[in-house]
Scaffold this motif. Structure first.
Motif, PDB file in Angstrom:
ATOM      1  N   ALA A  27       6.683 -31.183 -35.289  1.00  0.00           N
ATOM      2  CA  ALA A  27       7.822 -32.086 -35.452  1.00  0.00           C
ATOM      3  C   ALA A  27       7.462 -33.201 -36.427  1.00  0.00           C
ATOM      4  N   LEU A  28       8.461 -33.643 -37.169  1.00  0.00           N
ATOM      5  CA  LEU A  28       8.245 -34.625 -38.226  1.00  0.00           C
ATOM      6  C   LEU A  28       8.205 -36.038 -37.652  1.00  0.00           C
ATOM      7  N   ALA A  34       5.144 -39.713 -43.853  1.00  0.00           N
ATOM      8  CA  ALA A  34       4.421 -40.588 -44.783  1.00  0.00           C
ATOM      9  C   ALA A  34       3.261 -39.846 -45.433  1.00  0.00           C
ATOM     10  N   ALA A  35       2.553 -39.032 -44.651  1.00  0.00           N
ATOM     11  CA  ALA A  35       1.427 -38.268 -45.195  1.00  0.00           C
ATOM     12  C   ALA A  35       1.905 -37.246 -46.221  1.00  0.00           C
ATOM     13  N   GLU A  75      11.595 -50.245 -31.109  1.00  0.00           N
ATOM     14  CA  GLU A  75      12.577 -50.797 -32.029  1.00  0.00           C
ATOM     15  C   GLU A  75      13.060 -49.689 -32.947  1.00  0.00           C
ATOM     16  N   THR A  76      14.212 -49.896 -33.553  1.00  0.00           N
ATOM     17  CA  THR A  76      14.785 -48.886 -34.431  1.00  0.00           C
ATOM     18  C   THR A  76      13.868 -48.636 -35.621  1.00  0.00           C
ATOM     19  N   ARG A  77      13.627 -47.352 -35.914  1.00  0.00           N
ATOM     20  CA  ARG A  77      12.774 -46.989 -37.035  1.00  0.00           C
ATOM     21  C   ARG A  77      13.608 -46.262 -38.080  1.00  0.00           C
ATOM     22  N   PRO A  78      13.147 -46.202 -39.316  1.00  0.00           N
ATOM     23  CA  PRO A  78      13.924 -45.541 -40.369  1.00  0.00           C
ATOM     24  C   PRO A  78      14.222 -44.085 -40.014  1.00  0.00           C
ATOM     25  N   ASP A  79      15.408 -43.635 -40.392  1.00  0.00           N
ATOM     26  CA  ASP A  79      15.832 -42.266 -40.140  1.00  0.00           C
ATOM     27  C   ASP A  79      15.027 -41.321 -41.022  1.00  0.00           C
ATOM     28  N   ILE A  80      14.434 -40.282 -40.400  1.00  0.00           N
ATOM     29  CA  ILE A  80      13.664 -39.293 -41.159  1.00  0.00           C
ATOM     30  C   ILE A  80      14.526 -38.672 -42.258  1.00  0.00           C
TER      31      ILE A  80
END
Length: 255
Positions: A27-28, A34-35, A75-80
């Motif tokens: 899963a991403l 990022a990698a 907390e809200t993280r950026p959408d993949i």
């Protein structure tokens, strides 16, 4: 790289990237995305690499976005989907081959068909689950998939969230070949080696022409081709590699 992404060079000119989260069906996670972005940037800056093979460790290629990470985040993280990963693959100078076994689901499905070519194992299963989960796409799936498999099949796959099996994916042209699971790595590397035998300059330009042309109308695609080939003059400009290839053809009659 790091533990979630393994980079190696199994054969000259081939960069192989292995998604390495098998317990999560690759899963991403944000760390993995990022990698991947760092790895593709590195490939673009290294003329040694002529092609990339992207594969997943374990039983599946990629289960899509790590929803567990998303829902567990404090907390809200950026959408993949808006990470730019898909565009980065499409804009990479060299071709990317996805070697897919097991599940390629939603973001994992998108990851596979963002690549230039897909080699599928017989166990490969492609699925878009947005409708099944009550979600909407954020990575361009609603525009990319119809352009690859046609409007009718894209509607069926997205409206019903049913799996697309390997043999059907081959018939629709989504994948270039289907092989037994035990032959997947060798088949992907064999295809990569075939690309490595051709002109890197031609392949880089062809990738741009095909990808950019697919997003525009026919006339615009022809204008881009004329621009990049200098209205035919590019084939007459001095180029040592091309001259060597042409001389070999003149001597042997083979390309």
């Amino acid at each position: 790289m790091n533990d979630v992404l393994i980079l190696d060079e199994p054969r000259p000119g081939i960069c192989r990237l292995t998604l390495n989260r098998p317990a999560r069906h690759n899963a991403l996670s944000h760390e993995l995305v990022a990698a991947l972005l760092v790895a593709f940037e590195m490939v673009d800056e290294d003329d040694r690499f002529r092609v990339v093979v992207l594969r997943g460790a374990g039983r599946s290629f990629c289960a899509g976005a790590d929803l567990g990470e998303h829902f567990d985040a404090a907390e809200t993280r950026p959408d993949i989907g808006r990470s730019g990963l898909w565009e980065r693959i499409e804009q990479l100078r060299v071709p990317v081959i996805a070697a897919v076994q097991g599940w390629a689901v939603t973001g994992g499905f998108l990851l596979a068909y963002s690549c230039d070519l897909i080699v599928a194992a017989e166990s490969a299963r492609f699925r878009d689950t947005h409708a099944a989960l009550g979600l909407l796409p954020t990575g361009g799936e609603s525009q990319r998939l119809p352009r690859l498999v046609g409007l009718t099949l894209a509607r069926e796959l997205m409206f019903t969230s049913r799996p697309l099996l390997a043999d059907e994916a081959l018939r629709t042209g989504l994948v270039s070949r289907v092989v037994p699971d035990t032959d997947l790595d060798d088949a992907a590397l064999s295809l990569a080696e075939a690309i490595c035998q051709t002109s890197p300059r031609s392949v880089r330009t062809l990738k741009r022409l095909i990808n950019d042309g697919a997003r525009s109308d026919f006339a615009a695609g022809l204008r881009l081709e004329a621009e990049l080939n200098g209205n035919g003059a590019a084939n007459d400009l001095p180029d040592a590699e091309r001259e060597e290839r042409l001389q070999r053809f003149r001597e042997t009659g083979r390309v």
